[in-house]
Write a protein that holds these residues in place. Structure first.
Motif, PDB file in Angstrom:
ATOM      1  N   SER A 227     -23.959 -16.050  28.217  1.00 56.88           N
ATOM      2  CA  SER A 227     -22.825 -15.382  27.580  1.00 56.88           C
ATOM      3  C   SER A 227     -23.288 -14.739  26.291  1.00 56.88           C
ATOM      4  CB  SER A 227     -21.696 -16.375  27.287  1.00 56.88           C
ATOM      5  OG  SER A 227     -20.606 -15.714  26.662  1.00 56.88           O
ATOM      6  N   MET A 228     -22.738 -13.593  25.987  1.00 59.26           N
ATOM      7  CA  MET A 228     -23.067 -12.920  24.732  1.00 59.26           C
ATOM      8  C   MET A 228     -22.562 -13.716  23.535  1.00 59.26           C
ATOM      9  SD  MET A 228     -24.742  -9.981  24.779  1.00 59.26           S
ATOM     10  CE  MET A 228     -24.176  -9.158  23.292  1.00 59.26           C
ATOM     11  N   TYR A 229     -21.342 -14.283  23.664  1.00 57.67           N
ATOM     12  CA  TYR A 229     -20.695 -14.960  22.539  1.00 57.67           C
ATOM     13  C   TYR A 229     -20.051 -16.262  23.012  1.00 57.67           C
ATOM     14  CZ  TYR A 229     -20.879  -9.983  21.360  1.00 57.67           C
ATOM     15  OH  TYR A 229     -21.290  -8.685  21.178  1.00 57.67           O
ATOM     16  N   ASP A 230     -19.722 -17.124  22.037  1.00 56.95           N
ATOM     17  CA  ASP A 230     -19.004 -18.343  22.407  1.00 56.95           C
ATOM     18  C   ASP A 230     -17.597 -18.027  22.880  1.00 56.95           C
ATOM     19  OD1 ASP A 230     -18.092 -17.543  19.902  1.00 56.95           O
ATOM     20  OD2 ASP A 230     -18.056 -19.562  19.055  1.00 56.95           O
ATOM     21  N   ASN A 231     -17.068 -16.892  22.461  1.00 53.68           N
ATOM     22  CA  ASN A 231     -15.755 -16.427  22.895  1.00 53.68           C
ATOM     23  C   ASN A 231     -15.704 -14.925  22.672  1.00 53.68           C
ATOM     24  OD1 ASN A 231     -13.044 -15.946  23.432  1.00 53.68           O
ATOM     25  ND2 ASN A 231     -12.356 -17.818  22.430  1.00 53.68           N
ATOM     26  N   PHE A 232     -15.340 -14.183  23.682  1.00 55.70           N
ATOM     27  CA  PHE A 232     -15.279 -12.733  23.516  1.00 55.70           C
ATOM     28  C   PHE A 232     -14.096 -12.313  22.653  1.00 55.70           C
ATOM     29  CE2 PHE A 232     -18.648 -12.353  26.480  1.00 55.70           C
ATOM     30  CZ  PHE A 232     -19.078 -11.038  26.460  1.00 55.70           C
ATOM     31  N   VAL A 233     -13.060 -13.144  22.578  1.00 56.80           N
ATOM     32  CA  VAL A 233     -11.931 -12.873  21.700  1.00 56.80           C
ATOM     33  C   VAL A 233     -12.143 -13.651  20.410  1.00 56.80           C
ATOM     34  CG1 VAL A 233      -9.433 -13.017  21.399  1.00 56.80           C
ATOM     35  CG2 VAL A 233     -10.386 -12.467  23.650  1.00 56.80           C
ATOM     36  N   VAL A 238     -22.924 -16.024  18.225  1.00 53.31           N
ATOM     37  CA  VAL A 238     -23.645 -15.304  19.275  1.00 53.31           C
ATOM     38  C   VAL A 238     -24.459 -16.316  20.076  1.00 53.31           C
ATOM     39  CG1 VAL A 238     -25.436 -13.608  19.754  1.00 53.31           C
ATOM     40  CG2 VAL A 238     -23.746 -13.157  17.974  1.00 53.31           C
ATOM     41  N   THR A 239     -24.346 -16.272  21.391  1.00 46.42           N
ATOM     42  CA  THR A 239     -24.989 -17.280  22.246  1.00 46.42           C
ATOM     43  C   THR A 239     -25.920 -16.665  23.288  1.00 46.42           C
ATOM     44  OG1 THR A 239     -23.047 -17.265  23.703  1.00 46.42           O
ATOM     45  CG2 THR A 239     -23.094 -18.927  21.958  1.00 46.42           C
ATOM     46  N   VAL A 240     -26.303 -15.402  23.102  1.00 47.59           N
ATOM     47  CA  VAL A 240     -27.069 -14.699  24.128  1.00 47.59           C
ATOM     48  C   VAL A 240     -28.509 -15.189  24.227  1.00 47.59           C
ATOM     49  CG1 VAL A 240     -27.829 -12.826  22.588  1.00 47.59           C
ATOM     50  CG2 VAL A 240     -27.600 -12.400  25.045  1.00 47.59           C
ATOM     51  N   ASN A 241     -29.043 -15.783  23.154  1.00 46.07           N
ATOM     52  CA  ASN A 241     -30.464 -16.150  23.131  1.00 46.07           C
ATOM     53  C   ASN A 241     -30.697 -17.460  23.872  1.00 46.07           C
ATOM     54  OD1 ASN A 241     -33.163 -16.020  22.619  1.00 46.07           O
ATOM     55  ND2 ASN A 241     -33.025 -16.478  20.431  1.00 46.07           N
ATOM     56  N   GLU A 399     -16.082  -5.242  13.247  1.00 45.38           N
ATOM     57  CA  GLU A 399     -16.327  -4.061  14.067  1.00 45.38           C
ATOM     58  C   GLU A 399     -17.801  -3.677  14.111  1.00 45.38           C
ATOM     59  OE1 GLU A 399     -13.761  -1.003  12.660  1.00 45.38           O
ATOM     60  OE2 GLU A 399     -11.922  -2.051  13.254  1.00 45.38           O
ATOM     61  N   GLU A 400     -18.558  -4.076  13.088  1.00 45.16           N
ATOM     62  CA  GLU A 400     -19.990  -3.755  13.066  1.00 45.16           C
ATOM     63  C   GLU A 400     -20.749  -4.494  14.160  1.00 45.16           C
ATOM     64  OE1 GLU A 400     -18.273  -5.027  10.613  1.00 45.16           O
ATOM     65  OE2 GLU A 400     -18.322  -3.696   8.857  1.00 45.16           O
ATOM     66  N   LEU A 401     -20.185  -5.595  14.665  1.00 44.38           N
ATOM     67  CA  LEU A 401     -20.879  -6.399  15.656  1.00 44.38           C
ATOM     68  C   LEU A 401     -21.189  -5.590  16.909  1.00 44.38           C
ATOM     69  CD1 LEU A 401     -22.000  -9.121  16.571  1.00 44.38           C
ATOM     70  CD2 LEU A 401     -19.697  -9.745  17.327  1.00 44.38           C
ATOM     71  N   GLY A 402     -20.173  -4.930  17.458  1.00 43.94           N
ATOM     72  CA  GLY A 402     -20.388  -4.133  18.655  1.00 43.94           C
ATOM     73  C   GLY A 402     -21.382  -3.004  18.430  1.00 43.94           C
ATOM     74  N   LYS A 403     -21.318  -2.393  17.238  1.00 40.59           N
ATOM     75  CA  LYS A 403     -22.239  -1.291  16.920  1.00 40.59           C
ATOM     76  C   LYS A 403     -23.673  -1.797  16.821  1.00 40.59           C
ATOM     77  CE  LYS A 403     -18.650   1.174  14.330  1.00 40.59           C
ATOM     78  NZ  LYS A 403     -18.217   1.645  12.987  1.00 40.59           N
ATOM     79  N   ILE A 426     -30.232  -9.792  18.502  1.00 42.34           N
ATOM     80  CA  ILE A 426     -28.769  -9.866  18.618  1.00 42.34           C
ATOM     81  C   ILE A 426     -28.259 -11.163  17.984  1.00 42.34           C
ATOM     82  CG2 ILE A 426     -26.834 -10.059  20.238  1.00 42.34           C
ATOM     83  CD1 ILE A 426     -28.477  -8.270  22.162  1.00 42.34           C
ATOM     84  N   GLU A 427     -28.945 -12.262  18.262  1.00 42.52           N
ATOM     85  CA  GLU A 427     -28.543 -13.552  17.691  1.00 42.52           C
ATOM     86  C   GLU A 427     -28.628 -13.526  16.171  1.00 42.52           C
ATOM     87  OE1 GLU A 427     -29.641 -18.130  18.689  1.00 42.52           O
ATOM     88  OE2 GLU A 427     -31.335 -16.852  18.099  1.00 42.52           O
ATOM     89  N   LYS A 428     -29.742 -13.022  15.639  1.00 44.09           N
ATOM     90  CA  LYS A 428     -29.948 -13.019  14.193  1.00 44.09           C
ATOM     91  C   LYS A 428     -28.926 -12.158  13.471  1.00 44.09           C
ATOM     92  CE  LYS A 428     -33.457 -11.760  10.738  1.00 44.09           C
ATOM     93  NZ  LYS A 428     -34.834 -11.232  10.540  1.00 44.09           N
ATOM     94  N   LYS A 429     -28.780 -10.906  13.901  1.00 49.50           N
ATOM     95  CA  LYS A 429     -27.867  -9.994  13.229  1.00 49.50           C
ATOM     96  C   LYS A 429     -26.414 -10.367  13.483  1.00 49.50           C
ATOM     97  CE  LYS A 429     -30.842  -5.933  12.874  1.00 49.50           C
ATOM     98  NZ  LYS A 429     -30.969  -4.461  13.127  1.00 49.50           N
TER      99      LYS A 429
END
Length: 436
Positions: A227-233, A238-241, A399-403, A426-429
């Motif tokens: 999963s990219m995140y622990d919760n998309f909402v 960030v949990t992708v790593n 909003e910067e997260l998606g960018k 992705i995890e770090k930033k």
């Protein structure tokens, strides 16, 4: 119904004087004979906004609104359709200024900051809220929930499908894909390799897939068990790593190394158009994202385009996408009439009419009827096979997260980062941003 942020917090000049005059008129009225009839106040007009698609679709949307007016003769809708960027600019400035539309059209992709700033009414406080949502699927309703409040109601969900150019498939000798059973990701890649064409000079003249707007990496990560995140909402981490997340990123990167999709910079330069219906119509892209919002256009102008489900990596298909819906401005002078519209649009018969020209209905009964009214009819099996895989996309005030994620994914596609490096970045930033 009154809302805490409306008239209480924005007292206008002359309110006290008006109240005194009203009191005087009531005293005078009490002393009169009572023979005079009450003045007819006439219909209430509510303002309504949405982003424009095409003139044809906007006209169908307006016809749908006319149906509400016919059912509610004391409520008129002043509608406005604006180009995408202009629409969101207006929503941003008018919600900040307290003069937003009474009914604000929303894409879940941009909703979080508005919810967090409480610029919309909490619909849970509206009369008949429970009855209004009883037929709606809980998933789409939950997309517009925020901190135990309901700031908007979904009108439809965006379910992405793979559209394909039948002529290019036939020319390449590729069999028609199953319209209802998702193929495996490996089978998809083998098929796609046959649809990429290279000339004698080594230049690619036709690509198999334009991945624009699919956010394919999120789905591949989920289908690999990550999963990219622990919760998309409203994610907090960030949990992708993880091995599963890295496997999904590797799947995505392989689309570039195998030349199934255009190079990232060519996508950004729009050399293959935007990755939707327009790309398919060039005759230079064999597959691209389409959805119910395209169906009427395909039926009218592009009978050579078919659809099939996105491929699955692993046991289950997962589709990250968005929902569209409506909110009521907390500053609205007509919240009751605006709420009547939201209740109306959630009724089964009105969901059916909406789905004929736009998104997948959120009403469960309307969804069951989809095979009876969808056009083209042979697209129904693909849509019904894909709807259960819908998951809400990212909804966050950061909003910067998606960018930032998008820029890292771009570098993954360019080959500047390995899947392991991309996951780490992705995890770090992402976590640094979410911790602020």
């Amino acid at each position: 119904m009154e809302h805490a942020r409306s008239r209480k917090s924005r007292r206008r000049p002359g309110v006290v004087l008006s109240a005194l005059l009203l009191a005087a008129s009531l005293v005078t009225g009490a002393c009169s004979s009572g023979d005079e009839p009450e003045a007819d106040s006439g219909p209430v007009t509510i303002s309504w906004g949405w982003w424009s698609n095409t003139p044809e679709k906007d006209a169908l949307y307006r016809k749908w609104l006319d149906g509400f007016e016919a059912a509610n003769p004391n409520i008129k809708i002043k509608s406005e359709f604006l180009p995408w960027d202009a629409y969101w600019d207006k929503v941003k400035t008018t919600t900040a200024g307290g003069n937003a539309y009474d009914v604000v059209g929303l894409c879940s992709c941009f909703a979080a900051s508005y919810f967090d700033n409480e610029v919309f009414a909490d619909l849970k406080k509206m009369d008949g809220y429970g009855d209004a949502i009883k037929g709606a699927q809980p998933g789409p309703v939950g997309v517009f929930g925020w901190k135990d409040k309901q700031y908007a109601m979904p009108v439809g969900i965006s379910v992405p499908l793979i559209g394909y150019n039948k002529d290019l498939f036939k020319a390449a000798g590729v069999a028609t894909p199953d319209p209802a059973v998702p193929m495996t990701f490996d089978a998809f890649k083998e098929m796609a390799k046959k649809l990429t064409k290279v000339d004698g000079a080594g230049k690619v003249t036709q690509y198999a897939l334009h991945p624009g707007s699919l956010n394919f990496w999120e789905s591949l990560i989920a289908m690999r068990g990550g999963s990219m995140y622990d919760n998309f909402v409203s994610p907090s981490k960030v949990t992708v790593n993880s091995p599963q997340g890295i496997a999904g990123l590797a799947d995505y990167a392989s689309l570039f190394t195998d030349k199934i999709v255009p190079p990232m910079d060519e996508q950004r330069e729009n050399q293959w158009l935007n990755g939707d219906l327009d790309s398919l119509r060039t005759g230079k892209v064999a597959m691209a994202r389409v959805g119910p919002w395209n169906f009427a256009d395909i039926a009218a102008k592009s009978p050579n385009i078919g659809v099939f489900p996105l491929p699955k990596a692993g046991d289950n298909l997962v589709l990250y996408s968005g929902a569209n819906g409506y909110a009521i401005s907390a500053e609205s002078e007509h919240p009751k009439q605006a709420w009547e519209f939201l209740k109306w649009m959630l009724k089964t018969e009105n969901q059916v009419e909406f789905a004929k020209f736009s998104d997948v209905p959120v009403d469960a009964e309307a969804l069951k009827k989809l095979p009876d009214f969808i056009t083209p009819k042979d697209f129904a099996p693909t849509l019904l096979a894909s709807v259960p895989a819908f998951r809400p996309g990212l909804l966050t005030v950061k909003e910067e997260l998606g960018k930032d994620v998008g820029l890292i994914i771009d570098d993954l596609g360019r080959g500047k980062l390995t899947p392991e490096q991309a996951a780490g970045e992705i995890e770090k930033k992402g976590n640094a941003l979410l911790s602020q």
